[in-house]
Design a protein around this motif. Structure first.
Motif, short mmCIF file in Angstrom:
data_model
loop_
_atom_site.label_atom_id
_atom_site.label_comp_id
_atom_site.label_asym_id
_atom_site.label_seq_id
_atom_site.Cartn_x
_atom_site.Cartn_y
_atom_site.Cartn_z
N PRO A 5 0.83 -1.20 0.00
CA PRO A 5 0.00 0.00 0.00
C PRO A 5 0.86 1.26 0.00
N ALA A 6 0.49 2.24 -0.83
CA ALA A 6 1.24 3.49 -0.90
C ALA A 6 0.76 4.44 0.19
N LYS A 7 0.92 4.02 1.44
CA LYS A 7 0.51 4.83 2.58
C LYS A 7 1.23 4.35 3.82
N LEU A 8 1.94 5.28 4.48
CA LEU A 8 2.53 4.96 5.79
C LEU A 8 2.59 6.22 6.64
N PHE A 9 2.63 6.01 7.95
CA PHE A 9 2.64 7.11 8.92
C PHE A 9 3.17 6.55 10.22
N GLY A 10 4.34 6.99 10.64
CA GLY A 10 4.89 6.48 11.89
C GLY A 10 6.24 7.08 12.18
N GLN A 11 6.73 6.81 13.38
CA GLN A 11 8.01 7.36 13.81
C GLN A 11 9.16 6.47 13.36
N ALA A 12 10.24 7.12 12.96
CA ALA A 12 11.36 6.43 12.34
C ALA A 12 12.18 5.64 13.35
N PHE A 13 12.55 4.44 12.94
CA PHE A 13 13.62 3.68 13.59
C PHE A 13 14.74 3.64 12.56
N THR A 14 15.83 4.35 12.82
CA THR A 14 16.85 4.56 11.81
C THR A 14 17.98 3.53 11.88
N ILE A 15 18.43 3.13 10.70
CA ILE A 15 19.53 2.16 10.58
C ILE A 15 20.43 2.61 9.43
N ARG A 16 21.72 2.69 9.70
CA ARG A 16 22.68 3.09 8.67
C ARG A 16 23.58 1.93 8.30
N PHE A 17 23.77 1.74 6.99
CA PHE A 17 24.63 0.68 6.47
C PHE A 17 25.96 1.26 5.99
N ALA A 18 26.94 0.38 5.87
CA ALA A 18 28.25 0.75 5.33
C ALA A 18 28.81 -0.45 4.57
N PRO A 19 29.81 -0.24 3.72
CA PRO A 19 30.43 -1.38 3.04
C PRO A 19 30.95 -2.41 4.04
N ILE A 20 30.95 -3.66 3.63
CA ILE A 20 31.31 -4.76 4.51
C ILE A 20 32.74 -4.60 5.05
N ASP A 21 32.91 -4.91 6.31
CA ASP A 21 34.22 -4.99 6.94
C ASP A 21 34.75 -6.41 6.69
N ARG A 22 35.77 -6.53 5.88
CA ARG A 22 36.26 -7.85 5.48
C ARG A 22 36.87 -8.62 6.65
N PHE A 23 37.26 -7.92 7.71
CA PHE A 23 37.89 -8.59 8.84
C PHE A 23 36.88 -8.95 9.93
#
Length: 226
Positions: free
Chosen positions: A40-58
Motif C-alpha cells: 500500500p502506498a501509505k505509511l505514517f509512523g516514527q522512524a527507527f533509523t539504521i545506517r549501512f556501510a560497506p562490509i568490513d572484510r575482517f
C-alpha cells in the motif's frame, strides 16, 4: 495510551499537505528520489533509523537481524547511501514486518522481492528495486542514529509520512506545529474549492482566502512588506 486529537487527525494528511506546512516553517523534509515500490502506498509512523556501510572484510556484520528490535507502528528507515547495486531489504523481512505490524520501510537505496511485500500488504518505499543481495557487500553500521533519505536528514523518532507522491519527514520536536498547520491549511483549501465550485472565479477565490501565502513562511512575508 490515546494519542492527541491533532495527531489522530493528521493521519489523513497527504505528503503534499505536509510538505507545504514544512515550507511554511522553512523546514526541509521532502525526500527526493524515494518512491513507493510495493504494498500500500501509505505509511505514517516514527522512524527507527539504521545506517549501512560497506562490509568490513575482517569483522563482517549483519544485514537484516534488526527486525527483532522494531516495535509495532514504527517505520524502518534504512540508509544504504543511495546504493543501487545491492539490496538491504527482501521478502523475509517484508513478511516478518507485516506480521509484527511495522508501519512500513523506507530505503535510501534499493529493495527486492517486491511481490512478497505486495502479497503481505506491507508498505515499501525506496529509490528502486534490484535483485542482488547486500549480504557480504554491506552491513549495519549504526542503529538509532541520524541517517539520510534522498536529500533529507532523518533522526530516530522523526515522523515519516508516505503516500503515492513520495515521502516527507517531520522533525520530532516540530511535529505538532507542522501537522497543525497542515490541518489548518486543508480547511482553507477546502473553502477555496467550495467557492470555486459554487461559481466564484478561481483567481478571486484564491485571493479571498489567501491561497498564494498559505505555505509562505512568516519570514518571507515580512521581507515582502519591508
Amino acid at each position: 495510551m490515546n494519542e492527541p486529537l491533532w495527531l489522530s487527525q493528521a493521519r489523513s494528511l497527504s505528503s503534499a499537505e505536509v510538505s507545504d506546512a514544512l515550507d511554511f516553517f522553512n523546514l526541509p523534509g521532502s525526500a527526493l528520489g524515494i518512491r513507493p515500490v510495493a504494498g500500500p502506498a501509505k505509511l505514517f509512523g516514527q522512524a527507527f533509523t539504521i545506517r549501512f556501510a560497506p562490509i568490513d572484510r575482517f569483522q563482517p556484520g549483519t544485514v537484516g537481524d534488526f527486525i527483532d528490535r522494531l516495535l509495532p507502528g514504527s517505520v524502518v528507515v534504512l540508509d544504504n547511501g543511495g546504493r543501487l547495486d545491492c539490496t538491504v531489504w527482501g521478502g523475509i523481512l517484508s513478511q516478518l514486518a507485516a506480521q509484527k505490524r511495522i508501519g512500513g520501510t523506507v530505503i535510501n537505496g534499493v529493495c527486492r522481492d517486491t511481490a512478497e511485500a505486495d502479497e503481505a500488504g506491507y508498505p515499501l518505499y525506496a529509490c528502486g528495486k534490484f535483485m542482488r543481495t547486500g549480504k557480504d557487500r554491506v552491513q549495519v553500521e549504526a542503529y538509532e542514529q541520524p541517517v539520510t533519505l534522498g536529500d533529507v536528514r532523518v533522526c530516530n523518532g522523526d515522523l515519516v509520512i508516505g503516500d503515492a507522491d513520495g515521502i516527507v519527514v517531520v522533525p520530532h520536536l516540530r511535529m505538532q506545529e507542522v501537522l497543525t498547520k497542515a490541518l489548518e491549511t486543508r480547511v482553507i483549501e477546502a473553502q477555496i474549492l467550495e467557492a470555486a465550485l459554487a461559481g466564484m472565479p478561481l483567481s478571486e477565490s484564491r485571493k479571498k482566502y489567501g491561497y498564494h501565502t498559505l505555505q509562505r513562511s512568516p519570514t518571507a512575508l515580512q521581507g515582502q512588506g519591508s
